[in-house]
Enzyme design. Sequence first.
Site, PDB file in Angstrom:
ATOM      1  N   SER A  45      49.762   1.010  35.776  1.00  0.00           N
ATOM      2  CA  SER A  45      51.025   1.244  35.072  1.00  0.00           C
ATOM      3  C   SER A  45      50.874   2.182  33.885  1.00  0.00           C
ATOM      4  CB  SER A  45      51.622  -0.084  34.603  1.00  0.00           C
ATOM      5  OG  SER A  45      50.696  -0.813  33.820  1.00  0.00           O
ATOM      6  N   ASP A 207      57.364  -5.455  25.961  1.00  0.00           N
ATOM      7  CA  ASP A 207      56.704  -6.560  26.652  1.00  0.00           C
ATOM      8  C   ASP A 207      55.409  -6.988  25.955  1.00  0.00           C
ATOM      9  OD1 ASP A 207      54.875  -4.582  27.280  1.00  0.00           O
ATOM     10  OD2 ASP A 207      55.197  -4.679  29.448  1.00  0.00           O
ATOM     11  N   HIS A 210      52.205  -3.380  27.429  1.00  0.00           N
ATOM     12  CA  HIS A 210      52.069  -1.954  27.694  1.00  0.00           C
ATOM     13  C   HIS A 210      52.320  -1.162  26.408  1.00  0.00           C
ATOM     14  CE1 HIS A 210      52.778  -3.566  31.745  1.00  0.00           C
ATOM     15  NE2 HIS A 210      52.017  -2.569  32.135  1.00  0.00           N
TER      16      HIS A 210
END
Length: 291
Positions: A45, A207, A210
């Site tokens: 990601s 979050d 990240h």
Amino acid sequence: LLLMGEALLARRIVGRPHGMEGPPSDGVYGDFGGEPVRMVMLGDSTSVGLGTAEAAQTPGVLIATGLAAVAERPVRLTVVGKSGAVSADLDDQTDLALGTSPEIAVIFVGANDVTTQTKPTHAVRHLQKAVRRLREAGAEVVVGTCPDLGTVRPIAQPLRWVTRRWSRQLAAAQTVAVVEAGGRTVAFADLLGHEFSANPDEMFGPDRFHPSVQGYLQVAYAVLPSVCTALGLWPEPRSERSESIYLVAAKAAEEPGAEVSATRVAGRATGPHGRWATLLRRRHGVLPNDA
């Protein structure tokens, strides 16, 4: 049981962003003439800029734009990374990457190998295979090693200590494997340094796992000098000394932004304790044209 409970709690707090992707960012960057430099991003990601709203905020585009400015050539960026990817997924990603005939490949991987408790030997084997295939195809390879997940706030003690140790052990093993396969690494220890631990609200996204837009900018700035050096666009910085790759890898795992690459001593690639390597300590956050 305590560690399992803390892991579940941390995952619940962080959320499950897997299945989401960053904004589409394939394209040509840099307002220059000439044949574009072919660049590909592989990994998890972080490689796709999960959490960003615009392509210009993703690490791939930030690196491509900086590379274009240094090379004074456009850069054609292709992103084959996927959110939630582990090192085993690099096999398929490399197939896609090779279809673009890349000149430079950037790989960000490792965090999900830690969170899924993948054996480091298994993860590193897939990473080394990907680097070797890319190098055999003529591409330079720069790998951002596993970040230190101990800096992620939702992870409590003692799980934080365990994940920190696991992250750094994997990062050191990645460094050895990548250099032996002909690539170079940039240490993502402490998730790129003091800024992330000192300013978590700014450097981490909503979050709390990240990077934020500012965090991704820090990621790109840490990697860009190594990308430029790998392509011969910026001279190799002077290192302190050449040592065994195993010793250098252990040191790099503790130093944010440190670059490791293979070298020769007295004309030899290997010594009594394995391959020779150098650890380059760059000034943090400095772009190649600022050095």
